[in-house]
Structures are given as C-alpha cells and as structure tokens.
Design a protein around this motif. Structure first.
Motif, mmCIF file in Angstrom:
data_model
loop_
_atom_site.group_PDB
_atom_site.id
_atom_site.type_symbol
_atom_site.label_atom_id
_atom_site.label_comp_id
_atom_site.label_asym_id
_atom_site.label_seq_id
_atom_site.Cartn_x
_atom_site.Cartn_y
_atom_site.Cartn_z
ATOM 1 N N VAL A 470 45.039 51.630 43.592
ATOM 2 C CA VAL A 470 44.059 51.340 44.637
ATOM 3 C C VAL A 470 42.710 51.011 44.014
ATOM 4 O O VAL A 470 42.055 50.018 44.390
ATOM 5 N N ASP A 471 42.265 51.814 43.051
ATOM 6 C CA ASP A 471 40.987 51.544 42.389
ATOM 7 C C ASP A 471 41.031 50.236 41.609
ATOM 8 O O ASP A 471 40.046 49.491 41.575
ATOM 9 N N THR A 472 42.166 49.953 40.991
ATOM 10 C CA THR A 472 42.301 48.701 40.239
ATOM 11 C C THR A 472 42.164 47.491 41.157
ATOM 12 O O THR A 472 41.447 46.532 40.844
ATOM 13 N N VAL A 473 42.842 47.528 42.293
ATOM 14 C CA VAL A 473 42.771 46.412 43.238
ATOM 15 C C VAL A 473 41.352 46.261 43.777
ATOM 16 O O VAL A 473 40.822 45.147 43.878
ATOM 17 N N ARG A 474 40.724 47.384 44.100
ATOM 18 C CA ARG A 474 39.370 47.317 44.653
ATOM 19 C C ARG A 474 38.403 46.692 43.634
ATOM 20 O O ARG A 474 37.577 45.839 43.986
ATOM 21 N N ARG A 475 38.513 47.098 42.369
ATOM 22 C CA ARG A 475 37.634 46.528 41.337
ATOM 23 C C ARG A 475 37.887 45.032 41.158
ATOM 24 O O ARG A 475 36.955 44.245 40.992
ATOM 25 N N ALA A 476 39.177 44.636 41.146
ATOM 26 C CA ALA A 476 39.517 43.226 40.940
ATOM 27 C C ALA A 476 38.953 42.354 42.060
ATOM 28 O O ALA A 476 38.420 41.258 41.817
ATOM 29 N N LEU A 477 39.054 42.820 43.296
ATOM 30 C CA LEU A 477 38.526 42.048 44.425
ATOM 31 C C LEU A 477 37.004 41.965 44.385
ATOM 32 O O LEU A 477 36.409 40.917 44.650
ATOM 33 N N GLN A 478 36.356 43.085 44.014
ATOM 34 C CA GLN A 478 34.892 43.090 43.962
ATOM 35 C C GLN A 478 34.373 42.197 42.846
ATOM 36 O O GLN A 478 33.396 41.455 43.027
ATOM 37 N N GLN A 479 35.004 42.252 41.666
ATOM 38 C CA GLN A 479 34.514 41.471 40.533
ATOM 39 C C GLN A 479 34.767 39.977 40.710
ATOM 40 O O GLN A 479 33.980 39.148 40.252
ATOM 41 N N SER A 480 35.859 39.618 41.366
ATOM 42 C CA SER A 480 36.214 38.198 41.491
ATOM 43 C C SER A 480 35.668 37.563 42.764
ATOM 44 O O SER A 480 35.427 36.353 42.801
ATOM 45 N N GLY A 481 35.493 38.339 43.799
ATOM 46 C CA GLY A 481 35.093 37.779 45.088
ATOM 47 C C GLY A 481 36.253 37.210 45.885
ATOM 48 O O GLY A 481 36.050 36.568 46.924
ATOM 49 N N LEU A 482 37.497 37.423 45.423
ATOM 50 C CA LEU A 482 38.661 36.897 46.120
ATOM 51 C C LEU A 482 38.872 37.655 47.433
ATOM 52 O O LEU A 482 38.849 38.896 47.446
ATOM 53 N N PRO A 483 39.082 36.940 48.555
ATOM 54 C CA PRO A 483 39.392 37.642 49.816
ATOM 55 C C PRO A 483 40.677 38.441 49.676
ATOM 56 O O PRO A 483 41.651 37.987 49.067
ATOM 57 N N ALA A 484 40.687 39.642 50.223
ATOM 58 C CA ALA A 484 41.837 40.529 50.075
ATOM 59 C C ALA A 484 43.107 39.908 50.630
ATOM 60 O O ALA A 484 44.210 40.146 50.117
ATOM 61 N N ARG A 485 43.014 39.078 51.683
ATOM 62 C CA ARG A 485 44.202 38.490 52.300
ATOM 63 C C ARG A 485 44.938 37.544 51.358
ATOM 64 O O ARG A 485 46.103 37.219 51.582
ATOM 65 N N GLN A 486 44.234 37.074 50.284
ATOM 66 C CA GLN A 486 44.876 36.144 49.351
ATOM 67 C C GLN A 486 45.553 36.850 48.179
ATOM 68 O O GLN A 486 46.121 36.198 47.309
#
Length: 626
Positions: A470-486
C-alpha cells in the motif's frame, strides 16, 4: 644576606682604619698601617667569598626546582617506574607503581615486595627478560599478572644501565596498565566473532576454526565432517508470530544443539536460521549420518514459546574433508549446497554433498550477490507488452515485464531471479523500483502524446505479506502524478491461500486508493469461487496454457468459455494471455473475451520501441476507420 651584612661591617671598619691613617699622629705608625692592610685584604676576600656563596645558592635553588619538576613528572607519569640496583634492591619507585602494584607508597618497597611481584610472572618470561637485558638490549612485551583481587595486563619495558667497564649498575622497569584496553579489545572480539543472539561463534570465527582444524590435519589424518543446518519454513513463523518469537526459537535451537555436541566438536551460528557443526577428527560418514539423525530429532521436538506451540524441522547438508574440499570456504559452500538439496526434497532430512550440487547453490548465491548491486548499476530495464481491447481494437494497457541485463549471469530471466529476490528479502526494494519507474514511464508517454493507457504491474506475494504494497503504491502515484485509475496491480493466485484479515485489509486500502486489481494466471494455482467473491478484483487474466490450443481443442474452448462467463458474472473484465494467431483471437472475441495480449501483436518492447509501436498501431487503427 648575612654575608653581605658582614662585608658591610668589615668595610666600615676598614674605612675607619684608613681614615685614622690620615691623622697626623698615626701617619707613620706601622701597627696601624698593618692593621689597615689586613682589614682591606679581608674585605676583598669576604666580598669575593660572598659573591661565590650567592652563585652557589642560586644554582642550588635551580637544582631543587628541577628536582621538584622531575619528581612531579615521574609521579604523574602514566607509566609505573621502578629503579633497582644490580642486586634487584629497589632504589626508587613513583606513585603509579604503588597504585598499580598495590604496595603502600609510604616508602620505597623492600626486596621481598619486589620478589613477590616478580613471582607473579612466569619463570620462562623472567628468564627471557634477563637474557635480553644481559645482551645489552631492552625487552618489551605484555605481562598478565594475577593479583589477589584482580588481574592486570601491563605493557612493560625493561632495560639496564652500565658503568664504564660495562657492568650492570641498575635495572629500570617501566610498566603501563593496559587492562582497560584489553577489556575493550576482548569485547570487540566477542562482538565481531560471536552471535549476539545465541552467544555462539559466528560465520567469521567458524571459518577460522574450520581452517585451523584443516591445518591441524596431518598426512595420515582420517579427515572429518561438517554439518550445515538450516531450519525449514522459518519465514512463515516470522510472518505469523513475529521476530520476537523467532529469536527465542533460534536461542532454543542453539541450546538444543549445544546439548548434542561434545568437547571435540564445534557449534557455530552462521546467521538467521543457519548453524554449523564441525565434528571431531576421524568422523566418518556413518558417524555423521547418525549425528545428523540425532540433531533432526532434537530440532523436531515441540517448542513452547510464550503461549505458542511451534513445530519446526531442519535440513542438513554434510561435506567431508578432504573428499569434498581442502579449504574452509569450499567445505562450507559444499555443505550448504547439500543442505539446499535436502531442503529441495521437502526438508526434515540430511544429504551428503555430491558432485554437481554446488553449481546450483553457487549460482543462487552469485545471483543474490549480483542482485544486491543491480539497481545501483542500473541493470534493471522495463519492457512493455500491449493489451488490446477486442471490441474496438484499441490499445488500452501495457503489462510491465522486468528484464535484468547482467553479463556475468548471462541475463537471467524473471523465473530465475524473482524467487531469489523473495528469499533474500530484496523483492520489496525491486518491486518498488519497478512500480515507480513504470508509473513515471506512463506519464512520459502521456506527455509525448500517446493515447491514455493503463499500466499493469506484477506484484509479488511477499510484498503483501510484508505489508509494504500500500505504501509503495501510494509513493509511486505521488511521485509520478499518474492517476490511480490507470494503475493495475496483477496478483497471482498463490497469494490467496494465505487468506488473512491483514491481506483483506491491504486489498481494501488499495481499492480506496483507486487502483485496479487483476487476478493473474487464473487456473494455474489455488483460486476458487470463494476467493473471487471475497476479493474485489476488476480483471481476470486467463493463463496462456489455456489459450495456446483453443484453435485445435474443443475442450480448451469450452474451458475458456466457462472462465469468461464466470468472470463476467462477478463483474470482472477478462484478458487472455499468449494470443499468437488470428484464429485464437477470433475464437476469444466470439466468446466475448474483453482483451488480449500476446505475440500476435508484438513481444515485450523497451519503452522507446513500445512508443514507436504504439504510434504506428494508432495510425493503422485510425486508417482502418476512415
């Protein structure tokens, strides 16, 4: 000052006598003249004598000051000093000597005290010191002195002074207390060479002792055996009960192993769940087998830790000197290879080393070593395989595949290194690197004008077990700016057999983030309808093993059709993997499969090649609809 006053008095007398000569009546008196001459002579003598005495007194004062300074220097010296005459009678000792020896500092110690101190030194050392000094050289070394209430370690220097004829006049001893330094050195040695957890020798000391045992083997030595023991399935106990229980389990195992060995054998804790036992000289294979069976039975006895009843087993690998190696590293490596062979057979057994075992174990160890430097060396690369929607023929997603470019290991595939990364605890770090870089790449494509596509990342079951995902996914989305739905997370069926509240909580938190969950390789593992109902999967992926012959087997068509219908009944989309020809694609479309991927479109491509392919595919797709 008294001499100056006397000289002044005599000078006054002489002046009066001289003045009396000037009187007319005394000018030619010989007695008065003689007295005046004598007085003047005495005056000159006393003046000269007074100056000499003042100079001597000044020199004496300087000598006394230097003596005081020297005494202060000797008394405050960190070294204990003693001066002996040629008969070993003490002449001088400083304060440090008295504090170090425990002898009263009221006076210089007598000869009996000195002889008592010397008796604490071995006769061999005393003879060596005396012989060195008589040869005109200084002796330096360390002495271990056992006093009544304590023991002291001192660094000593002994030398002698000689007269003009070369005969010894005095002995000089200088000793410095190094007991504290020795204690620190001993603590450091223990810290570096013993396991903090079990108190047993660690790998470093075990290798030294093993090499020493080898060096002690003579030409006619019958050899010996070593056992490499590894506890089975400790990771599962750690995941369920925690490090505290596992640490106590290791300590209890160490105690059981201690009770199995005798004084001629050595037990070491190599780290984590690994132990080494060096059997005594002459231990044959039969003896090693009997000993291994005894150890296995002891380890298998039930452990009671807190309120937990724990049953564990062990795998043991055995190598023998000199048949399986003539140095410590080789023997240990081959015992470890035999241990892996025993573990590969299911554990709770022992195995002797055989030729060829080490190649697999050595390759695994080398893979682990290379993995630890792969990220910093930029050896990992991401490849992407497109996912096509059958209804519209649009590019809708890309599955991320990890490639490792390592020339030393000849570029091993994921099936070779992912399991090693899971076992050595590196999968979390590698998985996070993949997740962040995949999300960042998706955003680079988006900024470059490619159609918006989902990015699918494979997740190891170990990442869920360690509650990192969960923390890994949250960091990846925050650092990249990728929308979670993608972002799609692909999870294998094997994870679902550990159906725990913590696992379900991870799934719920991921869904709250907004990412999509995909059940990968469906049909090859342990999934059941209850798992599909219990977990919020969005996508089900049919394994390529069910797809590769659907154009030739009606049974395969029936099975694939059933999987698609079942997934749709749970509200899930379906992706078929491994599509290689148009007939397979047509059959899947006819049976309402939602998406496909495979070599029919393209093998996995690196980021740049995928971008070029996606642009060409978009152009072709657009041209077909003009």
């Amino acid at each position: 000052m008294a001499y100056a006053q006397l000289a002044l008095a005599l000078a006054s007398s002489a002046s009066l006598a001289a003045a009396s000569l000037l009187l007319p009546e005394n000018r030619y008196d010989s007695a008065v003249l003689a007295l005046a001459i004598f007085t003047m002579s005495m005056l000159c003598f006393l003046i000269a004598f007074s100056g000499k005495l003042d100079a001597l007194r000044t020199r004496l004062g300087r000598s006394q000051a230097k003596e005081q300074q020297l005494q202060a220097l000797l008394d405050h010296s960190p070294a204990a000093l003693i001066l002996l005459n040629k008969h070993f009678r003490p002449i001088y000792t400083n304060q440090k000597f008295h504090s170090l020896s425990g002898i009263s500092d009221d006076s210089v110690p007598d000869t009996a005290d000195i002889e008592r101190l010397l008796s604490l030194i071995s006769e061999e050392t005393r003879q060596r010191i005396r012989s060195t000094i008589e040869q005109g050289r200084s002796w330096e070394g360390e002495l271990h002195i056992q006093l009544a209430d304590r023991e002291e370690y001192v660094a000593a220097v002994a030398s002698a002074t000689k007269d003009e004829q070369g005969n010894i006049e005095h002995y000089i001893f200088s000793c410095e207390d190094i007991s504290e330094n020795k204690a620190i050195a001993n603590r450091l040695f223990v810290r570096e060479h013993y396991s903090v957890l079990t108190g047993l020798p660690n790998r470093q000391l075990a290798l030294k002792n093993l090499q020493r045992t080898i060096e002690q083997q003579g030409e006619d030595a019958s050899g010996f055996a070593i056992l490499h023991l590894d506890l089975d399935r400790i990771r599962f106990i750690n995941d369920s009960l925690g490090h505290h229980v596992v640490d106590r389990l290791f300590r209890e195992t160490a105690e059981r192993l201690r009770r199995c060995i005798n004084d001629e054998q050595l037990l070491a804790h190599l780290g984590a769940d690994e132990f080494l036992i060096i059997l005594g000289e002459g231990s044959c294979s039969d003896e090693a087998s009997i000993f291994a069976e005894t150890v296995l039975s002891k380890v298998c006895e039930r452990y009671l830790i807190d309120t937990n009843e724990i049953n564990v087993s062990a795998s043991i690998g055995i190598s023998q000197y000199p048949d399986h190696g003539r140095d410590a590293e080789t023997l240990l490596r081959r015992a470890e290879a035999a241990m892996f062979a025993a573990k590969g057979k299911g554990g709770n057994q022992f195995s002797f080393y055989q030729a060829g075992m080490s190649s697999q174990a050595e390759y695994r160890l080398e893979t682990e070593s290379q993995l630890r430097r792969a990220i910093e060396r930029d050896e990992f690369k991401l490849h992407f395989q497109p996912v096509i929607e059958l209804g519209s023929n649009r590019l809708v997603a890309a599955e991320v595949l990890l490639r490792w470019h390592n020339n030393e290991l000849r570029n091993p595939g994921p099936d070779q290194f992912i399991s090693v990364a899971e076992e050595c605890g590196m999968i979390g770090m590698i998985g996070e690197w993949v997740m962040i870089n995949a999300c960042q790449q998706a955003m680079r494509w988006r900024r470059a004008g490619l159609p918006e596509i989902n990015i699918a990342v494979n997740i190891s079951a170990r990442q869920f077990e360690e509650s990192e995902i969960v923390d890994t996914v949250r960091r990846a989305l925050q650092q990249s700016g990728l929308p979670a739905r993608q972002l799609e997370l692909e999870i294998t069926e094997g994870l679902l057999i550990n159906d725990t509240p913590n696992l379900r909580q991870c799934f719920q938190e991921l869904k709250t983030l907004g990412v999509r969950l995909s059940l990968d390789d469906f049909g090859t593992g342990y999934a059941s309808l209850s798992y599909l109902k219990r977990y919020p999967f969005d996508i089900l992926k049919i394994d390529r093993s069910f797809v590769h012959d659907i154009d030739q087997s009606q049974d395969s068509v029936t099975l694939v059709n059933a999987i698609i219908a079942m997934a749709h009944s749970f509200g899930m989309s379906v992706i078929a993997e491994g599509v290689e020809n148009l007939q397979q694609r047509r059959l899947l479309k006819d049976h309402h499969c939602d998406m496909v991927q495979g070599f029919l479109y393209t093998p996995a491509l690196n980021a740049e090649a995928f971008s070029d392919w996606a642009k060409r595919y978009a152009d072709v797709h657009e041209a077909q609809h003009i």
